[in-house]
Design a protein around this motif. Structure first.
Motif, PDB file in Angstrom:
ATOM      1  N   ARG A  34       0.819  -1.311  -0.129  1.00  0.00           N
ATOM      2  CA  ARG A  34      -0.104  -0.342   0.110  1.00  0.00           C
ATOM      3  C   ARG A  34       0.816   1.234  -0.783  1.00  0.00           C
ATOM      4  N   SER A  35       2.226   1.304   0.709  1.00  0.00           N
ATOM      5  CA  SER A  35       2.900   2.098   0.860  1.00  0.00           C
ATOM      6  C   SER A  35       3.716   2.267  -0.432  1.00  0.00           C
ATOM      7  N   GLU A  36       3.795   1.786  -1.153  1.00  0.00           N
ATOM      8  CA  GLU A  36       5.089   0.907  -2.238  1.00  0.00           C
ATOM      9  C   GLU A  36       4.761   1.784  -3.391  1.00  0.00           C
ATOM     10  N   SER A  37       4.989   1.737  -4.485  1.00  0.00           N
ATOM     11  CA  SER A  37       4.600   1.780  -5.887  1.00  0.00           C
ATOM     12  C   SER A  37       6.023   1.933  -6.638  1.00  0.00           C
ATOM     13  N   THR A  38       6.159   0.660  -8.196  1.00  0.00           N
ATOM     14  CA  THR A  38       6.362  -0.461  -8.675  1.00  0.00           C
ATOM     15  C   THR A  38       7.272   0.881 -10.296  1.00  0.00           C
ATOM     16  N   PHE A  39       8.716   1.266  -9.211  1.00  0.00           N
ATOM     17  CA  PHE A  39       9.772   2.039 -10.146  1.00  0.00           C
ATOM     18  C   PHE A  39      10.470   0.929 -10.871  1.00  0.00           C
ATOM     19  N   GLN A  40      10.874   0.995 -12.542  1.00  0.00           N
ATOM     20  CA  GLN A  40      11.750   0.296 -13.302  1.00  0.00           C
ATOM     21  C   GLN A  40      12.459   1.652 -12.989  1.00  0.00           C
ATOM     22  N   LEU A  41      14.265   0.786 -12.673  1.00  0.00           N
ATOM     23  CA  LEU A  41      15.377   1.893 -13.119  1.00  0.00           C
ATOM     24  C   LEU A  41      16.239   1.525 -14.252  1.00  0.00           C
ATOM     25  N   PRO A  42      16.159   3.792 -14.553  1.00  0.00           N
ATOM     26  CA  PRO A  42      16.464   3.379 -15.300  1.00  0.00           C
ATOM     27  C   PRO A  42      18.529   3.136 -15.682  1.00  0.00           C
ATOM     28  N   ARG A  43      18.909   2.672 -17.109  1.00  0.00           N
ATOM     29  CA  ARG A  43      19.840   1.834 -17.414  1.00  0.00           C
ATOM     30  C   ARG A  43      21.407   2.630 -17.064  1.00  0.00           C
TER      31      ARG A  43
ATOM     32  N   ASN B 242       9.820  -2.564  -5.904  1.00  0.00           N
ATOM     33  CA  ASN B 242       8.338  -1.974  -5.551  1.00  0.00           C
ATOM     34  C   ASN B 242       9.478  -0.964  -4.375  1.00  0.00           C
ATOM     35  N   LEU B 243       8.709   0.085  -4.230  1.00  0.00           N
ATOM     36  CA  LEU B 243       9.702   1.117  -4.256  1.00  0.00           C
ATOM     37  C   LEU B 243       8.792   2.379  -2.778  1.00  0.00           C
TER      38      LEU B 243
ATOM     39  N   TRP C  96      12.224   6.003  -3.832  1.00  0.00           N
ATOM     40  CA  TRP C  96      12.778   5.936  -4.963  1.00  0.00           C
ATOM     41  C   TRP C  96      13.065   7.587  -5.006  1.00  0.00           C
ATOM     42  N   LEU C  97      12.849   8.685  -4.565  1.00  0.00           N
ATOM     43  CA  LEU C  97      13.701  10.172  -4.050  1.00  0.00           C
ATOM     44  C   LEU C  97      14.949   9.578  -4.053  1.00  0.00           C
ATOM     45  N   ARG C  98      15.573   8.954  -2.679  1.00  0.00           N
ATOM     46  CA  ARG C  98      16.568   8.561  -2.553  1.00  0.00           C
ATOM     47  C   ARG C  98      17.835   8.269  -3.782  1.00  0.00           C
TER      48      ARG C  98
END
Length: 241
Positions: free
Chosen positions: A108-117, A201-202, A207-209
């Motif tokens: 609930r507190s996360e989102s899925t982020f794709q890390l830029p290469r 899932n972050l 993610w901001l860090r």
């Protein structure tokens, strides 16, 4: 003779009275117990970590109200179809934190982020969807550091052609759900494909860090496979870590 008979009648009456009083006590005690008891969901069989729970796997069990916890579940419809996060013992009261609907989806507190290469320096080639990984920040101008105390969950790993990396004949997620450590290892060994994209899932703060550290290009991520993923498999089989 008359006195002896009267004495016998008196003793019999006293015993009958005592039996009646005790019987009334038992009835009242059971009534109080029923009033102070609750029904909770329990598995009818052992359920391994990662296994999906079906309605027929669940039953109701009565426990004293004093043993009831707020996270215990009592509605079969809320548990059926979910996955076990940890192994569940037969007859063990079911708690909501031990279940998850979709383990690869963010909490609930996360989102899925794709890390830029360009953010990634190296990726452990053995990671697969459902694994837990540890993130390290590496830069020439500073010492490498671990970013977060706890591992994070891998939502997916894909090739440059956007194909999920896995062994089609022996899917890693199936082995993870079965708690089969040997099959998990075989799946990683036999899977082909170069990892190009990693989705994690972050939380927003995580993610901001990462973005703040890596967007300048001087710091990159090292993504390492965590033994926590094997702990999940061992928990499913009951093996020692």
């Amino acid at each position: 003779m008359g006195k002896g008979k009267n004495r016998f009648i008196w003793i019999a009456a006293a015993m009958l009275s005592a039996i009646l009083v005790y019987g009334l006590y038992l009835v009242q005690l059971r009534s109080i117990e029923r009033q102070h008891a609750v029904q909770v969901l329990v598995p009818k069989r052992f359920i391994a970590a990662g296994e999906r729970i079906e309605a027929q796997d669940l039953g109701l069990q009565t426990i004293p109200s004093g043993a009831f916890a707020q996270d215990m579940m009592s509605e079969p419809s809320l548990a059926a179809g979910q996955e076990a996060v940890v192994p569940l013992g037969q007859g063990e009261p079911l708690r909501d934190w031990k279940l998850d609907s979709y383990r690869l989806l963010p909490a609930r507190s996360e989102s899925t982020f794709q890390l830029p290469r360009e953010y990634v320096l190296s990726v452990s080639s053995g990671i697969r969807a459902g694994d837990r990984v540890v993130l390290y920040a590496s830069g020439a101008a500073s010492a490498s550091v671990r970013l977060f105390a706890d591992p994070v969950v891998v939502a997916s790993v894909k090739t440059s052609g956007n194909q999920e990396i896995d062994d089609l004949d022996n899917p890693n997620l199936l082995s993870l759900a079965e708690g089969n450590r040997q099959k998990m290892y075989a799946s990683r060994r036999d899977a082909n494909g170069l990892i190009e994209f990693v989705n994690l899932n972050l939380t927003e703060e995580q993610w901001l860090r990462i973005d703040e550290l890596c967007k300048g290009g001087e710091v990159k991520l090292v993504i390492a496979y965590s033994a926590d993923s094997l702990d999940i498999a061992d928990a499913g089989t009951g093996a020692a870590p």
